[in-house]
Design a protein around this motif. Structure first.
Motif, PDB file in Angstrom:
ATOM      1  N   THR A   1      -9.284   3.184   1.045  1.00  0.00           N
ATOM      2  CA  THR A   1      -8.812   2.125   0.157  1.00  0.00           C
ATOM      3  C   THR A   1      -7.848   2.753  -0.847  1.00  0.00           C
ATOM      4  OG1 THR A   1     -10.621   2.441  -1.441  1.00  0.00           O
ATOM      5  CG2 THR A   1     -10.984   0.843   0.326  1.00  0.00           C
ATOM      6  N   MET A   2      -7.519   2.008  -1.883  1.00  0.00           N
ATOM      7  CA  MET A   2      -6.759   2.554  -3.004  1.00  0.00           C
ATOM      8  C   MET A   2      -7.559   2.356  -4.285  1.00  0.00           C
ATOM      9  SD  MET A   2      -3.774  -0.210  -4.022  1.00  0.00           S
ATOM     10  CE  MET A   2      -2.983  -0.345  -2.423  1.00  0.00           C
ATOM     11  N   PRO A   3      -7.297   3.147  -5.330  1.00  0.00           N
ATOM     12  CA  PRO A   3      -8.036   2.971  -6.584  1.00  0.00           C
ATOM     13  C   PRO A   3      -7.869   1.552  -7.130  1.00  0.00           C
ATOM     14  CG  PRO A   3      -6.819   5.029  -6.612  1.00  0.00           C
ATOM     15  CD  PRO A   3      -6.353   4.275  -5.398  1.00  0.00           C
ATOM     16  N   LYS A   4      -8.887   1.067  -7.817  1.00  0.00           N
ATOM     17  CA  LYS A   4      -8.822  -0.274  -8.396  1.00  0.00           C
ATOM     18  C   LYS A   4      -9.575  -0.303  -9.704  1.00  0.00           C
ATOM     19  CE  LYS A   4     -12.737  -1.862  -5.590  1.00  0.00           C
ATOM     20  NZ  LYS A   4     -13.292  -2.981  -4.808  1.00  0.00           N
ATOM     21  N   GLU A   5      -9.277  -1.330 -10.495  1.00  0.00           N
ATOM     22  CA  GLU A   5      -9.872  -1.447 -11.823  1.00  0.00           C
ATOM     23  C   GLU A   5      -9.896  -2.904 -12.238  1.00  0.00           C
ATOM     24  OE1 GLU A   5      -9.104   0.252 -16.389  1.00  0.00           O
ATOM     25  OE2 GLU A   5      -7.596   0.510 -14.811  1.00  0.00           O
ATOM     26  N   TYR A   6     -10.995  -3.302 -12.846  1.00  0.00           N
ATOM     27  CA  TYR A   6     -11.091  -4.641 -13.439  1.00  0.00           C
ATOM     28  C   TYR A   6     -10.375  -4.594 -14.790  1.00  0.00           C
ATOM     29  CZ  TYR A   6     -13.222  -8.821 -15.528  1.00  0.00           C
ATOM     30  OH  TYR A   6     -13.435 -10.022 -16.136  1.00  0.00           O
ATOM     31  N   VAL A   7      -9.412  -5.494 -14.985  1.00  0.00           N
ATOM     32  CA  VAL A   7      -8.626  -5.497 -16.223  1.00  0.00           C
ATOM     33  C   VAL A   7      -8.724  -6.868 -16.870  1.00  0.00           C
ATOM     34  CG1 VAL A   7      -6.349  -5.199 -17.264  1.00  0.00           C
ATOM     35  CG2 VAL A   7      -7.039  -3.775 -15.322  1.00  0.00           C
TER      36      VAL A   7
ATOM     37  N   PRO B   1       5.112   5.948   3.028  1.00  0.00           N
ATOM     38  CA  PRO B   1       5.861   4.758   3.421  1.00  0.00           C
ATOM     39  C   PRO B   1       5.659   4.485   4.913  1.00  0.00           C
ATOM     40  CG  PRO B   1       7.197   6.129   2.000  1.00  0.00           C
ATOM     41  CD  PRO B   1       5.959   6.926   2.320  1.00  0.00           C
ATOM     42  N   HIS B   2       5.508   3.212   5.269  1.00  0.00           N
ATOM     43  CA  HIS B   2       5.208   2.896   6.666  1.00  0.00           C
ATOM     44  C   HIS B   2       6.410   3.159   7.567  1.00  0.00           C
ATOM     45  CE1 HIS B   2       6.980  -0.998   5.349  1.00  0.00           C
ATOM     46  NE2 HIS B   2       7.352  -1.098   6.600  1.00  0.00           N
ATOM     47  N   ASP B   3       6.120   3.428   8.837  1.00  0.00           N
ATOM     48  CA  ASP B   3       7.183   3.705   9.798  1.00  0.00           C
ATOM     49  C   ASP B   3       7.724   2.401  10.372  1.00  0.00           C
ATOM     50  OD1 ASP B   3       5.354   2.850  11.722  1.00  0.00           O
ATOM     51  OD2 ASP B   3       4.778   4.884  12.272  1.00  0.00           O
ATOM     52  N   SER B   4       8.603   2.511  11.358  1.00  0.00           N
ATOM     53  CA  SER B   4       9.263   1.317  11.920  1.00  0.00           C
ATOM     54  C   SER B   4       8.283   0.364  12.582  1.00  0.00           C
ATOM     55  CB  SER B   4      10.335   1.747  12.923  1.00  0.00           C
ATOM     56  OG  SER B   4       9.759   2.532  13.966  1.00  0.00           O
ATOM     57  N   SER B   5       7.123   0.869  12.994  1.00  0.00           N
ATOM     58  CA  SER B   5       6.112   0.009  13.620  1.00  0.00           C
ATOM     59  C   SER B   5       5.234  -0.686  12.588  1.00  0.00           C
ATOM     60  CB  SER B   5       5.224   0.842  14.542  1.00  0.00           C
ATOM     61  OG  SER B   5       4.408   1.728  13.784  1.00  0.00           O
ATOM     62  N   GLY B   6       5.400  -0.306  11.313  1.00  0.00           N
ATOM     63  CA  GLY B   6       4.571  -0.875  10.250  1.00  0.00           C
ATOM     64  C   GLY B   6       3.311  -0.085   9.985  1.00  0.00           C
ATOM     65  N   ALA B   7       3.107   1.006  10.751  1.00  0.00           N
ATOM     66  CA  ALA B   7       1.893   1.801  10.597  1.00  0.00           C
ATOM     67  C   ALA B   7       1.961   2.668   9.338  1.00  0.00           C
ATOM     68  CB  ALA B   7       1.691   2.692  11.824  1.00  0.00           C
ATOM     69  N   LEU B   8       0.821   2.773   8.671  1.00  0.00           N
ATOM     70  CA  LEU B   8       0.697   3.615   7.487  1.00  0.00           C
ATOM     71  C   LEU B   8      -0.079   4.887   7.823  1.00  0.00           C
ATOM     72  CD1 LEU B   8      -0.250   0.967   4.793  1.00  0.00           C
ATOM     73  CD2 LEU B   8       1.848   2.294   4.817  1.00  0.00           C
ATOM     74  N   ARG B   9       0.223   5.954   7.099  1.00  0.00           N
ATOM     75  CA  ARG B   9      -0.537   7.198   7.189  1.00  0.00           C
ATOM     76  C   ARG B   9      -0.890   7.638   5.779  1.00  0.00           C
ATOM     77  NH1 ARG B   9       2.906   7.190  11.420  1.00  0.00           N
ATOM     78  NH2 ARG B   9       2.123   7.922  13.442  1.00  0.00           N
ATOM     79  N   VAL B  10      -1.925   8.460   5.693  1.00  0.00           N
ATOM     80  CA  VAL B  10      -2.336   9.000   4.398  1.00  0.00           C
ATOM     81  C   VAL B  10      -2.143  10.507   4.387  1.00  0.00           C
ATOM     82  CG1 VAL B  10      -4.350   9.498   2.954  1.00  0.00           C
ATOM     83  CG2 VAL B  10      -3.912   7.174   3.701  1.00  0.00           C
ATOM     84  N   ASP B  11      -1.534  10.977   3.317  1.00  0.00           N
ATOM     85  CA  ASP B  11      -1.312  12.406   3.108  1.00  0.00           C
ATOM     86  C   ASP B  11      -2.314  12.892   2.066  1.00  0.00           C
ATOM     87  OD1 ASP B  11      -0.399  14.950   2.522  1.00  0.00           O
ATOM     88  OD2 ASP B  11       1.714  14.383   2.427  1.00  0.00           O
ATOM     89  N   LEU B  12      -3.149  13.849   2.446  1.00  0.00           N
ATOM     90  CA  LEU B  12      -4.151  14.402   1.532  1.00  0.00           C
ATOM     91  C   LEU B  12      -3.673  15.695   0.875  1.00  0.00           C
ATOM     92  CD1 LEU B  12      -7.394  13.827   3.647  1.00  0.00           C
ATOM     93  CD2 LEU B  12      -6.389  12.344   1.911  1.00  0.00           C
ATOM     94  N   GLY B  13      -2.407  16.051   1.123  1.00  0.00           N
ATOM     95  CA  GLY B  13      -1.877  17.288   0.559  1.00  0.00           C
ATOM     96  C   GLY B  13      -2.153  18.505   1.413  1.00  0.00           C
ATOM     97  N   THR B  14      -2.702  18.285   2.606  1.00  0.00           N
ATOM     98  CA  THR B  14      -2.988  19.384   3.528  1.00  0.00           C
ATOM     99  C   THR B  14      -1.831  19.554   4.500  1.00  0.00           C
ATOM    100  OG1 THR B  14      -4.120  17.876   5.036  1.00  0.00           O
ATOM    101  CG2 THR B  14      -5.462  18.983   3.367  1.00  0.00           C
TER     102      THR B  14
ATOM    103  N   TRP C   1       0.808  -1.212   0.000  1.00  0.00           N
ATOM    104  CA  TRP C   1       0.000   0.000   0.000  1.00  0.00           C
ATOM    105  C   TRP C   1       0.847   1.270   0.000  1.00  0.00           C
ATOM    106  CZ3 TRP C   1      -5.484  -0.343   0.381  1.00  0.00           C
ATOM    107  CH2 TRP C   1      -5.968  -1.656   0.542  1.00  0.00           C
ATOM    108  N   GLU C   2       2.028   1.213   0.599  1.00  0.00           N
ATOM    109  CA  GLU C   2       2.801   2.443   0.760  1.00  0.00           C
ATOM    110  C   GLU C   2       3.194   3.050  -0.584  1.00  0.00           C
ATOM    111  OE1 GLU C   2       6.210   1.438   3.059  1.00  0.00           O
ATOM    112  OE2 GLU C   2       6.948  -0.055   1.661  1.00  0.00           O
ATOM    113  N   SER C   3       3.181   4.368  -0.620  1.00  0.00           N
ATOM    114  CA  SER C   3       3.511   5.161  -1.808  1.00  0.00           C
ATOM    115  C   SER C   3       2.517   4.960  -2.950  1.00  0.00           C
ATOM    116  CB  SER C   3       4.934   4.851  -2.291  1.00  0.00           C
ATOM    117  OG  SER C   3       5.877   5.084  -1.260  1.00  0.00           O
TER     118      SER C   3
END
Length: 234
Positions: A167-173, A136-149, A116-118
Motif C-alpha cells: 500500500t502507500m502511507p496514509k493518515e486521517y486528517v 512511474p508506470h510503464d506503457s502497459s500501465g504496470a507499476l513496480r516498487v523500488d525498495l532501494g536494493t 500511485w506512481e512516484s
C-alpha cells in the motif's frame, strides 16, 4: 449496495449527525481515525479486523468465520436483518521479485496507476513494514516498487516475498468543522457506522435476529460477502 446505503442513512441521517454533541462527534472521529490508519489491503485485513474487534462493546461477542469475516449476531427469530461493511482496501500484491530487486505488482481492486506512481510505498510482510517507492508506470500501465536494493537477493534479505501486500502511507486528517480526509474511507466509514450503531443498541429490545458483518476481500470480488451469503441460506 444501494439498500445498505439507505439502511445506514436511516440509522444515522445527516441531520442527526449535524445535531450531535461534541462528545459524540469525538467518539465517531476516534473510531474512524483508528480504522483509517489501520492497513488492510484485500487478503490482509487482520489489522483492521482487530481494530474493529477492540472498538466493539464488551457484550458483542464477535466471531470470525473461515473466510475472515467478523460477525456479531444478536436477537432471535425472523426476519434476519444483516448490515454489511467491508474491512479491506485497494492495494497490490507482490507477484514477482525481479533480478534488479524491483517488485512486480498485481492490483487488488480498481487501481488508477497515476495516483500511485512516484509515491511512497509500504510492503506489508505480516511481521514488519518495508518502505519503498512506486516507480512511474510503464506503457502497459504496470507499476513496480523500488525498495532501494539492486538485486533480488538484497530484496529478499529485507524479508519481502511473493504474496506480500503493498500500500502507500496514509493518515486521517481533520478538516474544517466535522469534515475529514484520508485514504480508505471506503469502507472505514461504513465499518465505523456499524461499530457506533452497536454501541448504542440494546440487544434486549430486539424482537428478531440482527447481524452486523464486517466482510473481507470486497475489493477483489465480494469474496467474503459471498461466503457469508452462502452460510445464511436456509
Amino acid at each position: 449496495m444501494k439498500r445498505l446505503a439507505i439502511a445506514l442513512l436511516a440509522l444515522w441521517p445527516p441531520a442527526a449527525l449535524a445535531a450531535q454533541s461534541p462528545k459524540e462527534l469525538t467518539e465517531a472521529e476516534s473510531v474512524l481515525e483508528t480504522l483509517v490508519e489501520s492497513y488492510g489491503p484485500s487478503g490482509m485485513e487482520g489489522p483492521v479486523r482487530e481494530a474493529v474487534r477492540k472498538a466493539l462493546p464488551s457484550w458483542a461477542n464477535p466471531q470470525t468465520d473461515s473466510a475472515g469475516n467478523l460477525w456479531v449476531t444478536l436477537g432471535q427469530g425472523e426476519p434476519t436483518v444483516v448490515f454489511v461493511a467491508h474491512l479491506d482496501e485497494v492495494g497490490f500484491v507482490v507477484r514477482g521479485i525481479e533480478e534488479s530487486g524491483l517488485l512486480a505488482l498485481e492490483p487488488l481492486g480498481g487501481i488508477f496507476p497515476e495516483l500511485w506512481e512516484s509515491r511512497p510505498a509500504l510492503v506489508h510482510t505480516g511481521t514488519t513494514t518495508v518502505p519503498g517507492v512506486f516507480q512511474p508506470h510503464d506503457s502497459s500501465g504496470a507499476l513496480r516498487v523500488d525498495l532501494g536494493t539492486e538485486s533480488r537477493t538484497a530484496t529478499e534479505a529485507l524479508g519481502v516475498r511473493i504474496g506480500h501486500t503493498v500500500t502507500m502511507p496514509k493518515e486521517y486528517v481533520r478538516l474544517s468543522g466535522t469534515r475529514a480526509t484520508g485514504r480508505s474511507f471506503d469502507d472505514r466509514v461504513g465499518s465505523t457506522a456499524q461499530v457506533l450503531a452497536l454501541r448504542r443498541l440494546d440487544p434486549r429490545r430486539l424482537k428478531h435476529t440482527v447481524i452486523f458483518l464486517w466482510s473481507v476481500r470486497e475489493e477483489i470480488g465480494l469474496e467474503g460477502a459471498r461466503v457469508a451469503a452462502d452460510s445464511l441460506r436456509f
